[in-house]
Design a protein around this motif. Structure first.
Motif, PDB file in Angstrom:
ATOM      1  N   LYS A 139      57.380  37.873 -10.343  1.00 51.54           N
ATOM      2  CA  LYS A 139      57.681  39.008  -9.473  1.00 51.54           C
ATOM      3  C   LYS A 139      57.560  38.594  -8.013  1.00 51.54           C
ATOM      4  O   LYS A 139      56.999  37.548  -7.685  1.00 51.54           O
ATOM      5  CB  LYS A 139      56.787  40.203  -9.785  1.00 51.54           C
ATOM      6  CG  LYS A 139      55.315  40.029  -9.511  1.00 51.54           C
ATOM      7  CD  LYS A 139      54.577  41.329  -9.854  1.00 51.54           C
ATOM      8  CE  LYS A 139      53.092  41.243  -9.565  1.00 51.54           C
ATOM      9  NZ  LYS A 139      52.401  42.512  -9.873  1.00 51.54           N
ATOM     10  N   CYS A 140      58.079  39.450  -7.169  1.00 51.74           N
ATOM     11  CA  CYS A 140      58.151  39.139  -5.744  1.00 51.74           C
ATOM     12  C   CYS A 140      56.809  39.374  -5.074  1.00 51.74           C
ATOM     13  O   CYS A 140      56.168  40.405  -5.267  1.00 51.74           O
ATOM     14  CB  CYS A 140      59.221  40.003  -5.073  1.00 51.74           C
ATOM     15  SG  CYS A 140      59.382  39.751  -3.288  1.00 51.74           S
ATOM     16  N   ALA A 141      56.380  38.398  -4.291  1.00 56.24           N
ATOM     17  CA  ALA A 141      55.180  38.538  -3.462  1.00 56.24           C
ATOM     18  C   ALA A 141      55.646  38.711  -2.027  1.00 56.24           C
ATOM     19  O   ALA A 141      56.296  37.823  -1.479  1.00 56.24           O
ATOM     20  CB  ALA A 141      54.281  37.315  -3.603  1.00 56.24           C
ATOM     21  N   SER A 142      55.338  39.851  -1.412  1.00 50.94           N
ATOM     22  CA  SER A 142      55.832  40.130  -0.061  1.00 50.94           C
ATOM     23  C   SER A 142      55.202  39.214   0.975  1.00 50.94           C
ATOM     24  O   SER A 142      55.768  38.951   2.019  1.00 50.94           O
ATOM     25  CB  SER A 142      55.569  41.589   0.318  1.00 50.94           C
ATOM     26  OG  SER A 142      54.182  41.868   0.229  1.00 50.94           O
ATOM     27  N   VAL A 143      53.992  38.722   0.690  1.00 47.47           N
ATOM     28  CA  VAL A 143      53.337  37.763   1.563  1.00 47.47           C
ATOM     29  C   VAL A 143      52.905  36.586   0.720  1.00 47.47           C
ATOM     30  O   VAL A 143      52.853  36.663  -0.504  1.00 47.47           O
ATOM     31  CB  VAL A 143      52.107  38.371   2.275  1.00 47.47           C
ATOM     32  CG1 VAL A 143      52.524  39.466   3.221  1.00 47.47           C
ATOM     33  CG2 VAL A 143      51.103  38.895   1.258  1.00 47.47           C
ATOM     34  N   ARG A 144      52.619  35.468   1.381  1.00 47.46           N
ATOM     35  CA  ARG A 144      52.190  34.281   0.659  1.00 47.46           C
ATOM     36  C   ARG A 144      50.809  34.518   0.070  1.00 47.46           C
ATOM     37  O   ARG A 144      49.814  34.575   0.758  1.00 47.46           O
ATOM     38  CB  ARG A 144      52.174  33.074   1.600  1.00 47.46           C
ATOM     39  CG  ARG A 144      51.617  31.805   0.986  1.00 47.46           C
ATOM     40  CD  ARG A 144      52.410  31.332  -0.231  1.00 47.46           C
ATOM     41  NE  ARG A 144      53.757  30.993   0.090  1.00 47.46           N
ATOM     42  CZ  ARG A 144      54.112  29.842   0.666  1.00 47.46           C
ATOM     43  NH1 ARG A 144      53.209  28.955   0.976  1.00 47.46           N
ATOM     44  NH2 ARG A 144      55.374  29.591   0.900  1.00 47.46           N
ATOM     45  N   VAL A 145      50.751  34.708  -1.246  1.00 47.31           N
ATOM     46  CA  VAL A 145      49.482  35.024  -1.891  1.00 47.31           C
ATOM     47  C   VAL A 145      48.610  33.794  -2.038  1.00 47.31           C
ATOM     48  O   VAL A 145      47.394  33.871  -2.019  1.00 47.31           O
ATOM     49  CB  VAL A 145      49.717  35.669  -3.273  1.00 47.31           C
ATOM     50  CG1 VAL A 145      50.339  37.033  -3.128  1.00 47.31           C
ATOM     51  CG2 VAL A 145      50.576  34.777  -4.167  1.00 47.31           C
ATOM     52  N   ASN A 146      49.238  32.627  -2.213  1.00 50.53           N
ATOM     53  CA  ASN A 146      48.446  31.400  -2.361  1.00 50.53           C
ATOM     54  C   ASN A 146      48.469  30.612  -1.063  1.00 50.53           C
ATOM     55  O   ASN A 146      48.963  29.526  -0.988  1.00 50.53           O
ATOM     56  CB  ASN A 146      48.952  30.538  -3.525  1.00 50.53           C
ATOM     57  CG  ASN A 146      50.401  30.137  -3.367  1.00 50.53           C
ATOM     58  OD1 ASN A 146      51.162  30.811  -2.705  1.00 50.53           O
ATOM     59  ND2 ASN A 146      50.777  29.031  -3.971  1.00 50.53           N
ATOM     60  N   SER A 147      47.927  31.252  -0.008  1.00 46.87           N
ATOM     61  CA  SER A 147      47.900  30.609   1.302  1.00 46.87           C
ATOM     62  C   SER A 147      47.004  29.386   1.264  1.00 46.87           C
ATOM     63  O   SER A 147      46.198  29.212   0.357  1.00 46.87           O
ATOM     64  CB  SER A 147      47.401  31.596   2.360  1.00 46.87           C
ATOM     65  OG  SER A 147      46.067  31.955   2.084  1.00 46.87           O
ATOM     66  N   VAL A 148      47.164  28.526   2.264  1.00 43.75           N
ATOM     67  CA  VAL A 148      46.396  27.285   2.294  1.00 43.75           C
ATOM     68  C   VAL A 148      44.903  27.566   2.235  1.00 43.75           C
ATOM     69  O   VAL A 148      44.143  26.862   1.583  1.00 43.75           O
ATOM     70  CB  VAL A 148      46.749  26.483   3.562  1.00 43.75           C
ATOM     71  CG1 VAL A 148      45.906  25.224   3.646  1.00 43.75           C
ATOM     72  CG2 VAL A 148      48.235  26.121   3.554  1.00 43.75           C
TER      73      VAL A 148
END
Length: 294
Positions: free
Chosen positions: A241-250
């Protein structure tokens, strides 16, 4: 007796013979300098033209305030140069910002690229980026999984411009192709980068973020590896599904494993860190400059 034509021909020939091969420019003349430039390229950086210290491309580097360091496309050895990075009033743009239409904008800005181009959703998937030579424009965000098709951005593994029963897939760094999926994945499923087929959760809206694998049971992005029993299939425990923001950020990306076997601890599904994705894209660009080194 020579005719006037013969004399002119002789003069031209002598002139051509007297022309020496074009010498290397000063920064490219020494082999040690050329090797240092290649060394910086291998680190995904550019060499300062004076000190040959390595800096990130499009950063201030060794340039003066209000400038950023880029690759000089006219240089024989692809040395660096400094280009202006100021707004329309002559004020220097801060680090991590790019001048665009006379305004300092954040690099990878989404808002700066809204409604760019012609037609509906033309800004979808685009982010403000600068290439190795310093040119700033709104581009399809490769690190978010978008593929550029004639200026329009499509999410990889989705149907995109392909026929029903096909999905778009990246072909090389900048190319794309359509691959058949219906016969192997079934309706409502897409083939993911790991080769498995996952169910797609459709929201009815165009995705301007990034498609990610979410755990079906919790409906959340798994920050820790999901435990897979012996009688379970990985593709039944996740959906796309679509993630509106980067969920797995650095900052939050700690474990590259998304699913592991409960009995053995073997990693069954790996995910790539955002930083690694960005480095892979940058490496492909640098490899175009030094193909013999890649």
């Amino acid at each position: 007796m020579f005719s006037s034509t013969d004399r002119l021909y002789t003069v031209l020939c002598l002139a051509l013979l007297s022309v020496e091969p074009r010498p290397w420019s000063e920064e490219c003349e020494l082999e040690s300098n050329r090797n240092r430039i290649k060394q910086c390229f291998k680190q995904l950086q550019v060499a300062d033209r004076g000190t040959f210290e390595c800096f990130e491309v499009n950063s201030k580097g060794g340039c003066e305030e209000g400038n950023r360091m880029v690759v000089d496309e006219n240089s024989e050895c692809k040395a660096s140069k400094c280009i202006e990075n100021k707004d329309k009033n002559g004020e220097p743009c801060p680090e991590e910002q790019l001048t665009y239409n006379g305004v300092c904008e954040l690099s990878n800005s989404k808002t700066a690229c809204k409604n760019t181009g012609l037609g509906k959703n033309t800004g979808l998937g685009k982010r403000l980026q600068a290439d190795l030579f310093g040119k700033v424009s709104c581009r399809c965000a490769l690190d978010l999984g978008f593929v550029d098709v004639d200026g329009t951005c499509y999410q990889e593994y989705q149907q995109g411009p392909c026929k029903v029963g096909q999905q778009i897939s990246r072909n090389g760094f900048q190319g794309w192709k359509c691959v058949n999926t219906t016969s192997t994945c079934g309706p409502g499923r897409i083939r993911w980068s790991d080769g498995r087929c996952y169910q797609v959760e459709q929201s009815g809206e165009m995705c301007d973020g990034r498609y990610e694998l979410y755990e079906v049971k919790t409906g959340k992005y798994p920050m820790k590896p999901v435990q897979v029993r012996d009688n379970e299939q990985v593709e039944e425990l996740f959906n796309v599904k679509c993630a509106s923001v980067r969920v797995n950020s650095v900052g939050t990306f700690n474990n590259p494993c998304a699913a592991e076997a409960k009995t053995t601890g073997e990693c069954l599904l790996k995910r790539k860190a955002p930083q690694q994705e960005q480095e892979d894209n940058l490496k492909a660009l640098f490899c175009n400059l030094i193909p013999d080194e890649c």
